[in-house]
Structures are given as structure tokens and as C-alpha cells.
Design a protein around this motif. Sequence first.
Motif, PDB file in Angstrom:
ATOM      1  N   LEU A 138      13.158  11.980 -13.960  1.00 46.87           N
ATOM      2  CA  LEU A 138      12.768  11.847 -12.620  1.00 46.87           C
ATOM      3  C   LEU A 138      13.364  10.497 -12.357  1.00 46.87           C
ATOM      4  N   SER A 139      13.801  10.144 -10.862  1.00 45.11           N
ATOM      5  CA  SER A 139      13.990   8.982 -10.154  1.00 45.11           C
ATOM      6  C   SER A 139      12.819   8.239  -9.771  1.00 45.11           C
ATOM      7  N   PHE A 140      13.048   7.040  -9.583  1.00 46.61           N
ATOM      8  CA  PHE A 140      12.054   5.722  -9.586  1.00 46.61           C
ATOM      9  C   PHE A 140      12.443   5.017  -8.415  1.00 46.61           C
ATOM     10  N   ALA A 141      11.281   4.649  -7.469  1.00 48.18           N
ATOM     11  CA  ALA A 141      11.413   3.874  -6.528  1.00 48.18           C
ATOM     12  C   ALA A 141      10.018   3.061  -6.375  1.00 48.18           C
ATOM     13  N   THR A 142      10.040   1.764  -6.142  1.00 49.58           N
ATOM     14  CA  THR A 142       8.717   1.083  -5.961  1.00 49.58           C
ATOM     15  C   THR A 142       8.014   1.370  -4.795  1.00 49.58           C
ATOM     16  N   PRO A 143       6.833   1.262  -4.647  1.00 49.09           N
ATOM     17  CA  PRO A 143       6.078   1.729  -3.422  1.00 49.09           C
ATOM     18  C   PRO A 143       6.190   0.580  -2.477  1.00 49.09           C
ATOM     19  N   ASN A 144       5.936   0.659  -1.191  1.00 47.14           N
ATOM     20  CA  ASN A 144       5.498  -0.510  -0.333  1.00 47.14           C
ATOM     21  C   ASN A 144       3.904  -0.718  -0.350  1.00 47.14           C
ATOM     22  N   ILE A 145       3.801  -1.777   0.140  1.00 48.22           N
ATOM     23  CA  ILE A 145       2.393  -2.414   0.050  1.00 48.22           C
ATOM     24  C   ILE A 145       1.777  -2.865   1.574  1.00 48.22           C
ATOM     25  N   ALA A 146       0.694  -2.393   1.874  1.00 44.70           N
ATOM     26  CA  ALA A 146       0.227  -2.920   3.281  1.00 44.70           C
ATOM     27  C   ALA A 146      -1.214  -3.545   2.838  1.00 44.70           C
ATOM     28  N   VAL A 147      -1.593  -4.853   3.112  1.00 47.36           N
ATOM     29  CA  VAL A 147      -2.753  -5.337   3.060  1.00 47.36           C
ATOM     30  C   VAL A 147      -3.444  -5.978   4.378  1.00 47.36           C
ATOM     31  N   PRO A 148      -3.859  -5.043   5.141  1.00 48.20           N
ATOM     32  CA  PRO A 148      -4.216  -5.595   6.264  1.00 48.20           C
ATOM     33  C   PRO A 148      -5.507  -6.089   6.515  1.00 48.20           C
ATOM     34  N   VAL A 149      -6.212  -6.975   7.060  1.00 52.19           N
ATOM     35  CA  VAL A 149      -7.564  -7.626   7.063  1.00 52.19           C
ATOM     36  C   VAL A 149      -8.428  -6.380   7.319  1.00 52.19           C
ATOM     37  N   HIS A 150      -8.308  -5.779   8.645  1.00 47.96           N
ATOM     38  CA  HIS A 150      -8.954  -4.482   8.913  1.00 47.96           C
ATOM     39  C   HIS A 150      -7.998  -3.327   8.877  1.00 47.96           C
ATOM     40  N   ALA A 151      -8.613  -2.075   8.447  1.00 47.13           N
ATOM     41  CA  ALA A 151      -7.906  -0.907   8.517  1.00 47.13           C
ATOM     42  C   ALA A 151      -7.358  -0.649   9.810  1.00 47.13           C
ATOM     43  N   ALA A 152      -8.246  -0.919  10.945  1.00 46.55           N
ATOM     44  CA  ALA A 152      -7.820  -0.720  12.143  1.00 46.55           C
ATOM     45  C   ALA A 152      -6.588  -1.451  12.536  1.00 46.55           C
ATOM     46  N   ASN A 173       5.354   7.377   4.066  1.00 51.09           N
ATOM     47  CA  ASN A 173       6.231   5.952   4.012  1.00 51.09           C
ATOM     48  C   ASN A 173       6.230   5.474   2.795  1.00 51.09           C
ATOM     49  N   SER A 174       5.751   6.105   1.767  1.00 49.40           N
ATOM     50  CA  SER A 174       5.762   5.544   0.293  1.00 49.40           C
ATOM     51  C   SER A 174       5.067   4.276   0.252  1.00 49.40           C
ATOM     52  N   THR A 175       3.683   4.209   0.829  1.00 48.26           N
ATOM     53  CA  THR A 175       3.246   3.073   1.085  1.00 48.26           C
ATOM     54  C   THR A 175       1.482   2.983   0.702  1.00 48.26           C
ATOM     55  N   ILE A 176       1.138   1.938  -0.376  1.00 47.53           N
ATOM     56  CA  ILE A 176      -0.008   1.913  -0.734  1.00 47.53           C
ATOM     57  C   ILE A 176      -0.889   0.941   0.194  1.00 47.53           C
ATOM     58  N   TYR A 177      -1.815   1.452   0.749  1.00 54.37           N
ATOM     59  CA  TYR A 177      -2.735   0.702   1.785  1.00 54.37           C
ATOM     60  C   TYR A 177      -3.905   0.092   1.192  1.00 54.37           C
ATOM     61  N   MET A 178      -4.075  -1.131   1.442  1.00 56.74           N
ATOM     62  CA  MET A 178      -5.422  -1.884   0.776  1.00 56.74           C
ATOM     63  C   MET A 178      -6.114  -2.754   1.700  1.00 56.74           C
ATOM     64  N   PRO A 179      -6.675  -2.254   2.627  1.00 59.84           N
ATOM     65  CA  PRO A 179      -7.361  -2.891   3.668  1.00 59.84           C
ATOM     66  C   PRO A 179      -8.708  -3.501   3.081  1.00 59.84           C
ATOM     67  N   LEU A 180      -8.586  -4.816   3.526  1.00 58.63           N
ATOM     68  CA  LEU A 180      -9.736  -5.898   2.794  1.00 58.63           C
ATOM     69  C   LEU A 180     -11.253  -5.463   3.314  1.00 58.63           C
ATOM     70  N   ASP A 181     -11.201  -4.989   4.478  1.00 55.29           N
ATOM     71  CA  ASP A 181     -12.518  -4.318   4.953  1.00 55.29           C
ATOM     72  C   ASP A 181     -13.085  -3.296   4.491  1.00 55.29           C
ATOM     73  N   LYS A 182     -12.169  -2.518   3.563  1.00 52.41           N
ATOM     74  CA  LYS A 182     -12.552  -1.272   3.066  1.00 52.41           C
ATOM     75  C   LYS A 182     -12.770  -1.167   1.556  1.00 52.41           C
ATOM     76  N   ILE A 183     -12.312  -2.080   0.702  1.00 50.47           N
ATOM     77  CA  ILE A 183     -12.187  -2.231  -0.499  1.00 50.47           C
ATOM     78  C   ILE A 183     -13.269  -2.818  -1.261  1.00 50.47           C
ATOM     79  N   GLN A 184     -14.483  -3.115  -0.482  1.00 53.78           N
ATOM     80  CA  GLN A 184     -15.638  -3.664  -0.917  1.00 53.78           C
ATOM     81  C   GLN A 184     -15.601  -5.160  -1.462  1.00 53.78           C
ATOM     82  N   VAL A 185     -15.034  -5.755  -0.716  1.00 59.89           N
ATOM     83  CA  VAL A 185     -14.784  -7.263  -1.423  1.00 59.89           C
ATOM     84  C   VAL A 185     -16.223  -7.812  -1.209  1.00 59.89           C
ATOM     85  N   ASP A 186     -17.311  -7.619  -0.440  1.00 57.92           N
ATOM     86  CA  ASP A 186     -18.347  -8.076  -0.251  1.00 57.92           C
ATOM     87  C   ASP A 186     -19.435  -7.697  -1.172  1.00 57.92           C
ATOM     88  N   MET A 187     -19.068  -6.516  -1.810  1.00 57.24           N
ATOM     89  CA  MET A 187     -19.837  -6.069  -3.338  1.00 57.24           C
ATOM     90  C   MET A 187     -19.261  -6.801  -4.465  1.00 57.24           C
TER      91      MET A 187
END
Length: 317
Positions: A138-152, A173-187
Motif C-alpha cells: 500500500l502507498s503511504f502519505a503523511t497526514p496534515n494536522i490542524a490544532v486550532p485553539v477553538h474548534a470553531a 483533506n487527510s487532516t487530523i484535527y486536535m482542537p484544544l477546547d475539545k480534547i479536555q485539557v482542563d481535565m
Amino acid sequence: MFAVLLVVVLAAAALVFAVAGGSSTNTAHPSFPPPSFTYPSTADAAVPTSAAPVPTAAARTSYVSRTTSAIATTPTPTGPRPATVDNAIFADPEYGLQNIACDYPRWASDQASARAFFEAARGCLDRMWQPLLRAAGLSFATPNIAVPVHAADQPSPCTGGSPNYAAFYCSANSTIYMPLDKIQVDMYGNDAVIYLAVFAHEYGHHVQAMSGIMAKESRDRYNAGQSSAAGAELSRRLELEAQCFGGMFVGSSQAAGTVTAQQGQHTIDDSYTRGDRPGDVRDHGTTRHYGDWWAQGYKSNRSQQCNTWNADSGDVS
């Protein structure tokens, strides 16, 4: 190394589990030998920027060898071939991740620090998954990353303008989204290994996209009806497989020494606090199965052991 990154994580873990609704009582901390194999090298190996045993409660304390044999040949890579149960990634029972040690910057919950952490995680996941995919042809390609402060702040082709999403992978768009307001950084605070585990799950979806699993599931779910019982089960199989793939990565990281045995067990325990709750849409799997499939990947480090598509319906409920 996480041993350096985390200094107060384990002391805070009891509070985290109490807030999250409980944890596994398992206290075993496995130690695995390094792998005895390497996949064949290929000219383009540089990374650009059989049935699965049923997971059971007993699997939480039963650990198997992580040693694998050499993969003899590497086919010419091709694009994704839409398939689930008989996907090429499951063709050899010895397909697994190489145990590669990786370095990570210290976690902090500001955008720049979090992005640096996830970029390091992406690089490590790339190095571990690429040889397996290439061995499967299988072919391989690295994903994109998005790390917004807020998902919005950063809509995606998969969510439109809706801010109501947690961490997720968008195949459009082969992107992993890791919004800081949704990954429970407060917890979770500075509990870096938990953010790594969440990211590894989303990367598991990228593996599904590269292998053609996601395309086949999407088509089958459309035909079954997105909101039908059959459609929801297909979604659970996809999500629980991503859990298993994520567990493979963290387990392999523990074998390589990047993650301590205690931190690895922490990700297993945390997985048993996630999944579908009463009243949720039944599209991810129960908390028990969410933990069981993570543990399956962590302990076996074999992609074939993550084949949820031939598991009984009762094991992906």
C-alpha cells in the motif's frame, strides 16, 4: 521521552479517573522485548513531511510476545483498495509496528506547544506505520494536522462550519484535527500520554483511509443507511479498529522505551472510560469494548488482531 515529559501525571491519575467515571482495576505493567525483524527497505522508504481473537476482560492481563519474523518481500505500493475484512493490511499475521524510540517536546496547552507535540507524534507514527503499509503493498502519505485553539476557528470539509466536533480525522483533506477546547485539557492537564493516545486513534483513521478500509466502510454504511442499526454497527467497527491501531502504536512505543509501562497501562485504563454512554448515538462502541480493543492492539502489536470486520457483533456493540 515521556518519563521526562510527565512529572506529576501519575499522581493526578486517580483524580482524572474519578472524574471520568472509573478505571480498570488492572495493575499489570507489561514489559516487551524489542522486535527481531525489520521490514525490507524500499527506494522510496523515506517518510514525506485470519481472524482476530475476540477481546475479553481476560485480555487485560494476558500479554503475548511482540517478537515478529521478517517480511520476505515488499510489493510495489499501490493506492487504497477498498476492502475491510480481507484488506491487504491484514494479509500477514506477523504485520506489526517496529518498536522505534521517539522524542517529544514538553506538553503545554498553548497552541504552539501543542502543535509541536502533535507534529512530533505524527513523525513517530509515520515512521512506525509506513513500513507495515509498504509491506502490504500500500502507498503511504503523511497526514496534515490542524490544532486550532477553538474548534470553531477551523472548519473542515467534513464538518462544514459546525464547531461541535472533538478530535477527529477528515479523509476529504487527510487532516487530523486536535482542537484544544475539545480534547479536555482542563481535565487532563499535562497528561501528555493521553493526548498522544487520542492522536494515535485519529492516526488510526488515517491508516484506514490509506488502506481502503474507510472507503469500503463509508460505501457500506451509505448502502445500509447512515442512521440504521447496521450503519451504526459499521461505524463502531471502524472506531474500534482505530482504537486497536492506536493501542498498537502506544504498546510499540512502550516496548521501545518512549512510554513507560505505567504510562502504557494508563492509556489502557483511560480507554475504559471512553466510548458510547447511555443516551449517546451508538456509533463508537461501549466503554468496555473501547477499552478491550485498545488493549488488544497494545498487547499484540499485530494489525490482523485489530480486524474488527470479522468479529462477532457482540464484540463491537
